[in-house]
Motif scaffolding. Structure first.
Motif, PDB file in Angstrom:
ATOM      1  N   ALA A 188       6.149   0.365   0.313  1.00  0.00           N
ATOM      2  CA  ALA A 188       7.147   1.417   0.083  1.00  0.00           C
ATOM      3  C   ALA A 188       7.676   1.983   1.393  1.00  0.00           C
ATOM      4  O   ALA A 188       8.789   2.510   1.444  1.00  0.00           O
ATOM      5  N   LEU A 189       6.883   1.857   2.450  1.00  0.00           N
ATOM      6  CA  LEU A 189       7.299   2.373   3.743  1.00  0.00           C
ATOM      7  C   LEU A 189       8.534   1.636   4.275  1.00  0.00           C
ATOM      8  O   LEU A 189       9.350   2.211   5.004  1.00  0.00           O
ATOM      9  N   SER A 211      13.443   0.336  -2.472  1.00  0.00           N
ATOM     10  CA  SER A 211      13.456   0.164  -3.930  1.00  0.00           C
ATOM     11  C   SER A 211      12.330   0.919  -4.628  1.00  0.00           C
ATOM     12  O   SER A 211      12.326   1.035  -5.853  1.00  0.00           O
ATOM     13  N   TYR A 212      11.359   1.433  -3.865  1.00  0.00           N
ATOM     14  CA  TYR A 212      10.247   2.174  -4.462  1.00  0.00           C
ATOM     15  C   TYR A 212      10.619   3.615  -4.787  1.00  0.00           C
ATOM     16  O   TYR A 212       9.797   4.369  -5.320  1.00  0.00           O
ATOM     17  N   GLY A 213      11.832   4.021  -4.453  1.00  0.00           N
ATOM     18  CA  GLY A 213      12.333   5.340  -4.830  1.00  0.00           C
ATOM     19  C   GLY A 213      11.574   6.489  -4.187  1.00  0.00           C
ATOM     20  O   GLY A 213      11.450   6.558  -2.961  1.00  0.00           O
ATOM     21  N   PRO A 214      11.036   7.415  -4.999  1.00  0.00           N
ATOM     22  CA  PRO A 214      10.350   8.603  -4.458  1.00  0.00           C
ATOM     23  C   PRO A 214       9.173   8.261  -3.543  1.00  0.00           C
ATOM     24  O   PRO A 214       8.906   8.995  -2.587  1.00  0.00           O
ATOM     25  N   LEU A 215       8.467   7.175  -3.835  1.00  0.00           N
ATOM     26  CA  LEU A 215       7.327   6.801  -3.003  1.00  0.00           C
ATOM     27  C   LEU A 215       7.780   6.462  -1.580  1.00  0.00           C
ATOM     28  O   LEU A 215       7.098   6.802  -0.610  1.00  0.00           O
ATOM     29  N   THR A 216       8.921   5.823  -1.446  1.00  0.00           N
ATOM     30  CA  THR A 216       9.461   5.515  -0.112  1.00  0.00           C
ATOM     31  C   THR A 216       9.754   6.797   0.650  1.00  0.00           C
ATOM     32  O   THR A 216       9.437   6.918   1.844  1.00  0.00           O
ATOM     33  N   LEU A 217      10.326   7.766  -0.042  1.00  0.00           N
ATOM     34  CA  LEU A 217      10.627   9.059   0.584  1.00  0.00           C
ATOM     35  C   LEU A 217       9.343   9.758   1.033  1.00  0.00           C
ATOM     36  O   LEU A 217       9.278  10.313   2.134  1.00  0.00           O
ATOM     37  N   PRO A 219      -1.839  12.844  -3.160  1.00  0.00           N
ATOM     38  CA  PRO A 219      -2.162  13.189  -4.553  1.00  0.00           C
ATOM     39  C   PRO A 219      -1.877  12.066  -5.532  1.00  0.00           C
ATOM     40  O   PRO A 219      -2.522  11.966  -6.573  1.00  0.00           O
ATOM     41  N   ALA A 220      -0.913  11.205  -5.199  1.00  0.00           N
ATOM     42  CA  ALA A 220      -0.591  10.083  -6.097  1.00  0.00           C
ATOM     43  C   ALA A 220      -1.580   8.949  -5.886  1.00  0.00           C
ATOM     44  O   ALA A 220      -1.944   8.618  -4.755  1.00  0.00           O
ATOM     45  N   MET A 280       6.470   8.331   1.785  1.00  0.00           N
ATOM     46  CA  MET A 280       5.876   7.590   2.900  1.00  0.00           C
ATOM     47  C   MET A 280       6.618   7.850   4.207  1.00  0.00           C
ATOM     48  O   MET A 280       6.000   8.081   5.249  1.00  0.00           O
ATOM     49  N   GLN A 281       7.941   7.815   4.155  1.00  0.00           N
ATOM     50  CA  GLN A 281       8.740   7.918   5.372  1.00  0.00           C
ATOM     51  C   GLN A 281       8.865   9.343   5.897  1.00  0.00           C
ATOM     52  O   GLN A 281       8.937   9.554   7.111  1.00  0.00           O
ATOM     53  N   GLU A 282       8.879  10.316   5.000  1.00  0.00           N
ATOM     54  CA  GLU A 282       9.143  11.690   5.418  1.00  0.00           C
ATOM     55  C   GLU A 282       7.918  12.601   5.414  1.00  0.00           C
ATOM     56  O   GLU A 282       7.971  13.708   5.952  1.00  0.00           O
ATOM     57  N   ILE A 283       6.819  12.177   4.806  1.00  0.00           N
ATOM     58  CA  ILE A 283       5.634  13.037   4.732  1.00  0.00           C
ATOM     59  C   ILE A 283       4.413  12.374   5.377  1.00  0.00           C
ATOM     60  O   ILE A 283       3.844  12.893   6.340  1.00  0.00           O
TER      61      ILE A 283
END
Length: 327
Positions: free
Chosen positions: A35-36, A40-46, A24-25, A48-51
């Motif tokens: 971000a993967l 430092s990318y914050g929510p985007l890293t989360l 969606p983003a 990428m890694q978890e969803i």
């Protein structure tokens, strides 16, 4: 053959990158990949890694496993209509998951649903092998699989019919449609050993499946142990289908359609078709998962629905072409 494998590998990698960039983003592929690996990318890293990453990995692993099992089943039974669900593992795994949802085990334990599905798959394999007998041939295996599949399907319908909780019944129906949404790396680590072992087992059957194209008598003359071949086929298929169904629900038609599409490109040789169908299955499931997120992103369109809507007409077209060629 080499060109086909390279083309399929390229498609798998390209679709994997597309899958990672979808969401969606409005984020570019470069930023998503950065971000993967960068916290430092914050929510985007989360995200990428978890969803996104678990979903992309599962599409490749499960799709590849389904395609491979379809090719192996068709090669062993020498029947282009054969597919992984024929031995009853999918239905048994689904029954285990349905029982976990209906009894509340899935809600009580984080891995209650996939573990129950795996238990159902193992129980189904045990019953199929017991019914087929140690010396039973391919016909015995088919009949035992059909019987277990019908029984598991009837028990699943009975659980739905008697379920006192409408929310549980609703969850069961949606789970049985198949999906890769909301899966995490925990699900990836759960399914990888089962699919990995299953793939390794089925790939060792390449020589035996090639020999079977000459008939069972000729294969035995060439030194093939058909009982061992059948046992390894069932164990490998059950491992893949049980793991895949436990994590993603019921996803059909990939193991049926993909070998049909790729068979003309490998000259009908089962050993070559195994590799091609594994990669082709990964491509097809990735495409279906991308379509789910693009067509109706806000309505949670189920993956099994998409594979059936695409696979069924395609399979009918292949049947029509086969009939036309035999006329």
């Amino acid at each position: 053959m080499t060109r086909l494998i390279l083309s399929l590998l390229t498609a798998v990698v390209a679709l994997f990158l597309v899958s990672l960039s979808l969401g969606p983003a409005d984020v570019s592929l470069g930023e998503s990949l950065a971000a993967l690996f960068d916290d430092s990318y914050g929510p985007l890293t989360l995200v990428m890694q978890e969803i996104r990453l678990p979903r992309a990995i599962l599409a490749v692993v499960i799709g590849g496993g389904l395609g491979l099992t379809g090719a192996a089943m068709q090669g062993y039974l020498r029947n282009p209509l054969a597919e992984p669900g024929l031995i009853g593992v999918s239905s048994s795994a689904a029954l285990g998951a349905v029982l976990a949802i209906n009894t509340g085990l899935a809600a009580a334990l984080p891995l209650g649903l996939p573990l129950a599905a795996l238990a159902g798959a193992l129980a189904g394999v045990f019953l199929v092998m017991s019914l087929a007998g140690p010396q039973g041939g391919s016909l015995s295996l088919i009949l035992a699989g059909i019987a277990i599949s019908a029984l598991a399907g009837a028990l699943t319908a009975l659980v739905l019919n008697l379920s006192p909780n409408p929310f549980a019944a609703n969850e069961i129906v949606f789970w049985m449609m198949g999906s890769l949404a909301d899966r995490s790396m925990v699900h990836v680590w759960l399914v990888l050993p089962f699919v990995g072992v299953g793939i390794a087992i089925l790939l060792t059957l390449a020589r035996g499946l090639d020999a079977l194209t000459l008939g069972e008598d000729a294969a035995q003359t060439l030194g093939m142990n058909l009982n061992r071949l059948r046992l390894l086929l069932v164990i490998g298929t059950a491992s893949i289908i049980g793991g895949a169904t436990a994590v993603a629900g019921a996803i059909g038609f990939i193991g049926l359609v993909v070998p049909h599409i790729l068979r003309p490109f490998v000259g009908g040789q089962p050993s070559r078709l195994l590799w091609a169908s594994g990669l082709g299955g990964a491509v097809m499931l990735q495409l279906a998962d991308i379509a789910v997120r693009v067509i109706l992103p806000a309505r949670d369109l189920k993956l099994g629905v998409v594979t059936a809507l695409v696979g069924a007409p395609l399979f009918l077209h292949l049947i029509y072409k086969t009939r036309k060629g035999l006329a």
